[in-house]
Design an enzyme around this catalytic site. Structure first.
Site, PDB file in Angstrom:
ATOM      1  N   SER A   1      30.402  42.638  44.765  1.00 21.40           N
ATOM      2  CA  SER A   1      31.502  43.230  45.539  1.00 21.40           C
ATOM      3  C   SER A   1      31.090  44.562  46.155  1.00 21.40           C
ATOM      4  O   SER A   1      31.807  45.564  46.060  1.00 21.40           O
ATOM      5  CB  SER A   1      32.740  43.417  44.660  1.00 21.40           C
ATOM      6  OG  SER A   1      33.901  43.458  45.447  1.00 21.40           O
TER       7      SER A   1
ATOM      8  N   LYS B   1      36.372  34.911  43.850  1.00 26.59           N
ATOM      9  CA  LYS B   1      36.264  36.371  44.042  1.00 26.59           C
ATOM     10  C   LYS B   1      37.181  37.144  43.106  1.00 26.59           C
ATOM     11  O   LYS B   1      38.327  36.750  42.877  1.00 26.59           O
ATOM     12  CB  LYS B   1      36.619  36.718  45.497  1.00 26.59           C
ATOM     13  CG  LYS B   1      36.327  38.157  45.895  1.00 26.59           C
ATOM     14  CD  LYS B   1      34.845  38.387  46.087  1.00 26.59           C
ATOM     15  CE  LYS B   1      34.517  39.862  46.319  1.00 26.59           C
ATOM     16  NZ  LYS B   1      34.674  40.688  45.100  1.00 26.59           N
TER      17      LYS B   1
ATOM     18  N   SER C   1      39.395  44.092  46.294  1.00 26.73           N
ATOM     19  CA  SER C   1      38.212  43.469  46.912  1.00 26.73           C
ATOM     20  C   SER C   1      38.395  42.012  47.290  1.00 26.73           C
ATOM     21  O   SER C   1      37.468  41.403  47.827  1.00 26.73           O
ATOM     22  CB  SER C   1      36.996  43.618  45.996  1.00 26.73           C
ATOM     23  OG  SER C   1      36.488  44.923  46.078  1.00 26.73           O
TER      24      SER C   1
ATOM     25  N   LYS D   1      37.476  41.210  50.780  1.00 23.93           N
ATOM     26  CA  LYS D   1      36.118  40.832  51.192  1.00 23.93           C
ATOM     27  C   LYS D   1      36.010  39.337  51.493  1.00 23.93           C
ATOM     28  O   LYS D   1      35.082  38.913  52.191  1.00 23.93           O
ATOM     29  CB  LYS D   1      35.105  41.232  50.125  1.00 23.93           C
ATOM     30  CG  LYS D   1      34.944  42.738  49.956  1.00 23.93           C
ATOM     31  CD  LYS D   1      33.834  43.062  48.976  1.00 23.93           C
ATOM     32  CE  LYS D   1      33.645  44.562  48.807  1.00 23.93           C
ATOM     33  NZ  LYS D   1      34.676  45.185  47.959  1.00 23.93           N
TER      34      LYS D   1
END
Length: 397
Positions: free
Chosen positions: A120, A223, A60, A63
């Site tokens: 997420s 993140k 992820s 992203k």
């Protein structure tokens, strides 16, 4: 006779699927190797790395590029915070974690961004990609082209969520640190969203799972990532007297190991960074220490789900419980052993360990969530019982 044969064929098919699922999961786990890189954001130079150029799946962390392109579209007037994004059937079917939005309904750009940053959300990422480029694949090509312009030499994106796509979607620790720098440098105002600990969606507060940000003083984003193929990934930004270090760790074996590795790296390199700190007048105060309650909330936050692992979905009508065990480790081990079979029965099933108090003792419930109705949960439970796994169905409160 025919019914009996059909049942035997079904059992053999389910067993084969379970074995195949276990092989895929173990192969993915074996593929991930830990690598890291730490970037001095103010000087634009890497101050340390180990395997920083090793090509690995981004999970992820992809992203971050999706969000970068959203920020760019807002800046250019092609998108607005309150624009509504229709969630397609494809987007709604993404595995957790997600916002659990029904196909055909819509979310705002702000909700999509918050969902991607805080929990997420894979459905939000897919919906944004389809809105901006027409399809996930087309958006992946946009992501890759933008990455090359930003200096991400070894990164290829194929979808906006970072979910596993064979071995086609790849990156490096160095590239992910550079992407973190690009977000911080090019969108300083919007970048502050990465420090959010929670957001409210449809009346429910959704808490994040960037645990290191909650427990390491001075970390202001950004993140996390996890898939079984990638392992546990993390990009973190540390404020050091107004300057910044950006670290990337890829391929951790567990979320805690990944977080501890990042904390050790920040401890190591912040000392060097502090020696080159800006004048006192330019320094920015570090965040105040977190309370014990906040730290406890962070440790209880769910791990991000990619294509494997454990997560807590936003909504699940029915669950199946296969045990209540005395330790969390035992509950997770049991879920891991059963996950291949359960997901062959119900692809959206999400493994969850839930603590409960009983008779003055703490037990850990091993459950699979995500069943839409009692019939689906009961059928899965009946198959588990045939495999000598005790099981009960549980309706969400």
């Amino acid at each position: 006779m025919l019914v009996g044969c059909a049942r035997r064929r079904l059992r053999r098919g389910l067993a084969a699927l379970a074995v195949a699922g276990a092989v895929v999961l173990s192969a993915g786990a074996a593929m991930a190797k830990t690598s890291w890189a730490v970037l001095d954001a103010d000087r634009g130079v890497f101050v340390g790395e180990d395997g920083g150029r090793r090509v690995q799946p981004p999970a992820s962390l992809a992203k971050m590029m999706t969000i970068y392109l959203v920020f760019e579209a807002i800046r250019d007037g092609r998108l607005h915070w309150n624009d509504r994004i229709v969630v397609s059937r494809n987007a709604s079917r993404k595995i957790p974690t997600k916002l659990w939005v029904k196909p055909g309904s819509s979310i705002t750009v702000r909700e999509a961004v918050n969902g991607m940053i805080v929990v997420s959300a894979n459905d939000a990422a897919a919906a944004i990609g389809e809105h901006l480029a027409g399809s996930e694949a087309a958006f992946g090509r946009l992501m890759t082209r933008k990455g090359k312009r930003l200096g991400l030499k070894h990164t290829v994106f194929t979808n906006p969520s970072g979910l596993t796509d064979g071995r086609r979607q790849t990156t490096t620790a160095r590239d992910m640190a550079l992407l973190g720098l690009a977000l911080q440098r090019d969108f300083p105002k919007e970048y502050r969203l990465f420090s959010q600990r929670s957001f409210v969606f449809r009346g429910k507060r959704r808490r994040g799972h960037n645990n290191l940000m909650y427990r390491y003083d001075g970390v202001d984003g950004i993140k996390t990532g996890y898939t079984s193929a990638a392992g546990f990934n993390l990009v973190s930004s540390l404020n050091v007297n107004g300057g910044h270090l950006i670290g990337a760790v890829l391929g951790g074996k567990t979320a805690r190991q990944r977080d501890n590795r990042m904390a050790a790296l920040l401890d190591r390199f912040r000392k060097t960074k502090a020696k080159a700190s800006p004048p006192i007048a330019a320094r920015v105060p570090l965040p105040t220490p977190r309370s014990a309650v906040e730290l406890a909330m962070a440790e209880e936050a769910p791990i991000e789900q990619g294509d494997g692992g454990f997560a807590v979905p936003a909504f699940s009508a029915w669950s199946i419980q296969i045990a209540a065990l005395p330790t969390e480790g035992a509950a997770r081990a049991l879920l891991d052993r059963a996950s291949g079979l359960v997901r062959s029965l119900h692809a959206d099933a999400v493994a969850q360990v839930e603590p409960t108090r009983r008779g003055g003792k703490t037990l850990y419930r091993a459950r699979f969530e995500g069943f839409a109705d009692s019939e689906a949960a009961a059928w899965a439970c009946s198959v588990l019982k045939q495999r000598k796994l005790d099981c009960i169905t549980v309706e969400a409160p």
